[in-house]
Design an enzyme around this catalytic site. Structure first.
Site, PDB file in Angstrom:
ATOM      1  N   ARG A 295      68.248 -13.689  38.633  1.00 61.13           N
ATOM      2  CA  ARG A 295      66.951 -13.554  37.635  1.00 61.13           C
ATOM      3  C   ARG A 295      65.938 -13.963  38.891  1.00 61.13           C
ATOM      4  O   ARG A 295      65.645 -15.202  38.989  1.00 61.13           O
ATOM      5  CB  ARG A 295      67.012 -14.574  36.664  1.00 61.13           C
ATOM      6  CG  ARG A 295      65.746 -14.986  36.159  1.00 61.13           C
ATOM      7  CD  ARG A 295      65.524 -15.601  34.785  1.00 61.13           C
ATOM      8  NE  ARG A 295      66.108 -16.934  34.793  1.00 61.13           N
ATOM      9  CZ  ARG A 295      65.881 -18.181  35.253  1.00 61.13           C
ATOM     10  NH1 ARG A 295      64.657 -18.126  35.878  1.00 61.13           N
ATOM     11  NH2 ARG A 295      66.453 -19.322  35.045  1.00 61.13           N
ATOM     12  N   HIS A 299      62.900 -17.971  33.510  1.00 58.79           N
ATOM     13  CA  HIS A 299      63.665 -17.713  32.261  1.00 58.79           C
ATOM     14  C   HIS A 299      62.862 -16.962  31.138  1.00 58.79           C
ATOM     15  O   HIS A 299      63.461 -15.896  30.611  1.00 58.79           O
ATOM     16  CB  HIS A 299      64.182 -18.981  31.928  1.00 58.79           C
ATOM     17  CG  HIS A 299      64.918 -18.979  30.820  1.00 58.79           C
ATOM     18  ND1 HIS A 299      66.289 -18.291  30.712  1.00 58.79           N
ATOM     19  CD2 HIS A 299      64.878 -19.270  29.542  1.00 58.79           C
ATOM     20  CE1 HIS A 299      66.647 -18.437  29.347  1.00 58.79           C
ATOM     21  NE2 HIS A 299      65.764 -19.148  28.765  1.00 58.79           N
ATOM     22  N   TYR A 308      62.556 -26.100  39.496  1.00 56.21           N
ATOM     23  CA  TYR A 308      64.120 -26.574  39.924  1.00 56.21           C
ATOM     24  C   TYR A 308      64.900 -25.291  40.885  1.00 56.21           C
ATOM     25  O   TYR A 308      65.756 -25.762  41.137  1.00 56.21           O
ATOM     26  CB  TYR A 308      65.006 -26.416  38.616  1.00 56.21           C
ATOM     27  CG  TYR A 308      64.533 -24.902  37.923  1.00 56.21           C
ATOM     28  CD1 TYR A 308      65.193 -23.730  38.340  1.00 56.21           C
ATOM     29  CD2 TYR A 308      63.672 -24.662  36.924  1.00 56.21           C
ATOM     30  CE1 TYR A 308      65.041 -22.485  37.618  1.00 56.21           C
ATOM     31  CE2 TYR A 308      63.481 -23.591  36.092  1.00 56.21           C
ATOM     32  CZ  TYR A 308      64.177 -22.586  36.436  1.00 56.21           C
ATOM     33  OH  TYR A 308      64.004 -21.189  35.842  1.00 56.21           O
TER      34      TYR A 308
END
Ligand SMILES: Cc1ncc(C[n+]2csc(CCOP(=O)(O)OP(=O)(O)O)c2C)c(N)n1
Lengths: 412, 326
Positions: A295, A299, A308
């Site tokens: 990805r 998200h 992150y």
């Protein structure tokens, strides 16, 4: 024979360690071992003893079609993200990076197959002819669905992770029964065999429902293909927290084949999925495909990946971009020229304009439709609450007209 | 008219449903050769084969989730959950998926799944085998919930559930499985409306509403009260979602007093919902507050003390005394 001669585990420890190491390498940007790949990031087509046969069925027109689909859905993704930023959508779930996994698998399905997506499968929706404007209904907050699954055999999105994997297996069990019923009632009738695909993510693979769906699929030999898009992140949690082994290996524990495919290689994804669907349709049982992909974006539009993960990781995956590599191949083989790519771009802009235009016009439903659709059959509590609502609403009718009258008076 | 137990009546009802609807099938744990732990599906696999009576893997979410998929493909699955306390692994599929599929598809999809759950205590069992979780499901829009209290209802309600296009949970009062009664298996119209309450006993001083396992207890309490010169009406609710408030309201308008009895814990139970609705609908007819009789706010206790937990005749009579004291 002494107990020492019996294997205490199916895997020997060193094999697991090797695999974990290979996976660690993969995370560093090296392709993992035992992954089906036909079209490399360099745009060169390789061979595979099993899947090349399937890849050869993709003629020039089909390859161009796969490229056009991937480009269209990426353009759509950009547009939807912009619509969310402009407050036209409550949320958007971007798919950039996963185009090959979705277009390759979706295009490998037949109209009679039935697809159960999660919520990011916009590319699969495109291959099933779902109107992409309708797909935005859910994200605009005017519907919890938006299309009739019976029209396209593309089920509604499911927001409770993994719940749909069980629905897929049950549906596949229904296909099995239909085939038996058809055979007994009218042996002359020939309907094309059908299969089901269940999409889910690496995060969802940890949910109990995925386990139960694989147990059921295996026990009843259901014609279902589990398609796990391992995009490496479940919101902020890396796939290493979900699993210590390649997810495709899990199939072995349930007793059916598992294949890891390069999810950024649309040719390999198409070939592997076509093989898996054939396998399922022929009554040979379920297959698990793990599409190894990434990805690239957030998200959802509510997410902040900088918290992150490293941008270096994102960059290393951008170098494996599914569109770029197919473009390289098409150009090198003389299968597409500048005019083709220009047309694809123009079509993409047209699609984006269409989506932008229609999103604004997506109709807000009357809450009466929710009263009507809670149950199939008449229900006294719903009827009572609706009657109350009507009476309550009617109480405001006078206010509205007087408000309007005031406005009109003001305008004059 | 034939006499049979509730367990046998459900067995016969399932047999009829399987015969009448070629797309119906049964799914559950141990329901095949064993006939279920309560033998409710006894003999059905021999008659209909393993495609129609499916011994599933041991997985409640799997049972409900695959039943949803089968229903989407046009089948009418009837799932057996082995015991009340074991429905929770399937709770997610029931409440987030089964209940909402029709609504979220804007009416395009129907999932006519039936879930049978033996429920309630009084059989001296171990933990998780005696619970009454019906309120957790009644609170979820999209589900219908019924509970028979006698063999005739059991025979018909299961067949009506299979034919209903909405998902239905049937809570089966397990301690009454062996209760015998007359079943009219033939008479036209014998089925009646499964979502309508039945007035089992007429009275004028107070109304007792009960359902499932407590119906015989409520009737016995009314009989005992009659010996003291009290005329008590007894209503078997039969359907917990929807609830037939019209029948209860009519009764309360006549008697002026209402006691609601169920085995489930009183707090947050359906008794509270009934009390609130009746207060709204028949406030001026009420001579006393609606009084609830139910289980205590504790995990279902160990079998040796369950008699102290379960509402019995005396607990209902005590509530009746309180209502009549106003
Ligand atoms: C049962 C459940 N738990 C939590 C969530 C919240 N949630 C939404 S997406 C997500 C991560 C999913 O990751 P993955 O399965 O890898 O799919 P991806 O979004 O990466 O495609 C979480 C935790 C949810 N939707 N459902």
């Amino acid at each position: 024979m002494g107990a020492t001669h019996l294997p205490s585990t199916e895997f020997d420890g060193t094999a697991i360690d090797d695999q974990l190491e290979a996976d660690a390498e993969a995370a560093m940007g090296e392709p993992p071992a035992q992954m089906v790949q036909l079209l490399g990031p360099d745009g060169k087509l390789g061979t595979d003893p099993v899947y090349s046969e399937y890849a050869q069925k993709l003629d020039a027109a089909k390859l161009r079609g796969l490229y056009a689909d991937m480009a269209a859905i990426r353009r759509f993704d950009v547009e939807a993200t912009a619509l969310q930023r402009q407050g036209q959508l409550a949320l958007w779930v971007p798919l950039t990076g996963q185009e090959a996994a979705q277009i390759g698998s979706g295009r490998a399905s037949q109209p009679q197959d039935y697809i159960f997506p999660t919520y990011r499968e916009h590319g699969v929706a495109l291959t099933r002819n779902v109107d992409l404007a309708e797909l935005l209904r859910q994200f605009r907050g005017v519907s919890n669905g938006g299309w009739n699954p019976k029209d396209t055999n593309f089920h509604l999105y499911t927001l409770v992770l993994a719940a749909q994997t069980l629905h897929a297996v049950g549906y596949a069990m229904g296909i099995q029964r239909d085939q038996k019923l058809a055979a007994t009632s009218d042996p002359a009738r020939t309907e094309p065999a059908a299969a089901v695909i269940a999409y889910y993510g690496d995060g969802a693979s940890s949910e109990g429902d995925v386990h139960e769906s694989m147990v059921f699929a295996s026990s009843f030999n259901a014609p279902v293909v589990f398609f796990c898009q391992n995009n490496h992140w479940a919101i902020s949690v890396p796939s290493t927290v979900q699993t210590r082994i390649p997810l495709s290996n899990r199939a072995k524990g349930y007793g059916f084949p598992g294949v890891r495919v390069d999810g950024n290689d649309v040719i390999a994804v198409h070939a592997v999925t076509e093989w898996a669907l054939d396998h399922a349709r022929q009554g040979k049982g379920p297959v698990l495909i793990e599409a190894f992909t990434y990805r690239v974006g957030a998200h959802t539009t509510a997410d902040d990946p900088t918290k992150y993960r490293q941008s270096a990781e994102e960059d290393s995956w951008r170098a494996k971009d599914p569109l770029t590599r197919l473009e390289k191949y098409l150009r090198a083989e003389g299968l597409a020229d500048d005019s083709f790519f220009a047309k694809v771009k123009a079509d993409g802009d047209e699609l984006a304009a269409y989506v932008r235009r229609t999103t604004h016009d997506l109709e807000t439903p009357d809450i009466r439709t929710a009263f009507a659709n809670t149950y199939v059959e008449a229900h006294p509590l719903v009827a009572e609450e609706l009657a109350w609502f009507e009476e309550y609403s009617a109480g405001f009718a006078g206010d509205e007209s007087s408000e309007e009258a005031d406005k009109e008076a003001g305008n004059r | 008219m034939t006499t049979m137990t509730i367990a046998k009546a459900i067995n016969e009802g399932l047999r009829a449903a399987l015969n009448n609807n070629p797309k119906s099938l049964l799914m559950g744990e141990d329901i095949g050769p064993l006939g279920g732990v309560y033998r409710v599906t006894d003999g059905l696999i021999a008659e209909f084969g393993p495609e129609r009576v499916v011994d599933t893997p041991l997985a409640e979410s799997g049972i409900i989730g695959t039943a949803i998929g089968l229903a989407l493909r046009g089948y009418s699955p009837v799932c057996e959950i082995q015991f009340d306390g074991f429905v929770f692994p399937g709770f997610n599929q029931i409440t987030t998926q089964l209940a909402k599929m029709h609504a979220r598809s804007n009416g395009n999809l129907t999932v006519p799944v039936v879930i049978r759950i033996p429920y309630g205590g009084g059989i001296g069992s171990v933990e998780h085998h005696s619970e009454s979780p019906e309120a957790l499901f009644a609170h979820t829009a999209g589900l219908r919930i019924i509970t028979p209290s006698n063999p005739h209802d059991a025979y018909w309600m299961i067949q009506q559930a299979v034919e209903c296009q909405d998902p239905i949970i049937i809570f089966e009062p397990k301690r009454r499985y062996w209760l015998k009664g007359d079943v009219d298996v033939q008479a036209a119209g014998a089925a009646g409306d499964p979502f309508k309450a039945h007035v089992l006993r007429e009275g004028s001083d107070a109304t007792i509403v009960a359902y499932g396992p407590l119906v015989p207890v409520a009737l016995a309490a009314a009989n005992a009260a009659a010996e003291d010169g009290r005329s008590v009406e007894v209503i078997d609710l039969r359907s917990l979602s929807p609830i037939d408030f019209d029948t209860v309201t009519t009764s309360v308008e006549k008697t002026g007093r209402l006691i609601v009895a169920h085995e489930a814990p009183t707090f947050g139970g359906l008794g509270g919902e009934i009390a609130a609705r009746i207060s709204e609908r028949a406030f001026l007819s009420l001579e006393a507050p609606v009084i609830r009789v139910g289980g205590f706010h504790m995990p279902y206790p160990v079998a040796k003390v369950e008699e102290d937990y379960l509402p019995d005749i005396d607990r209902i009579l005590e509530a009746l005394d309180r209502a009549l004291a106003y």
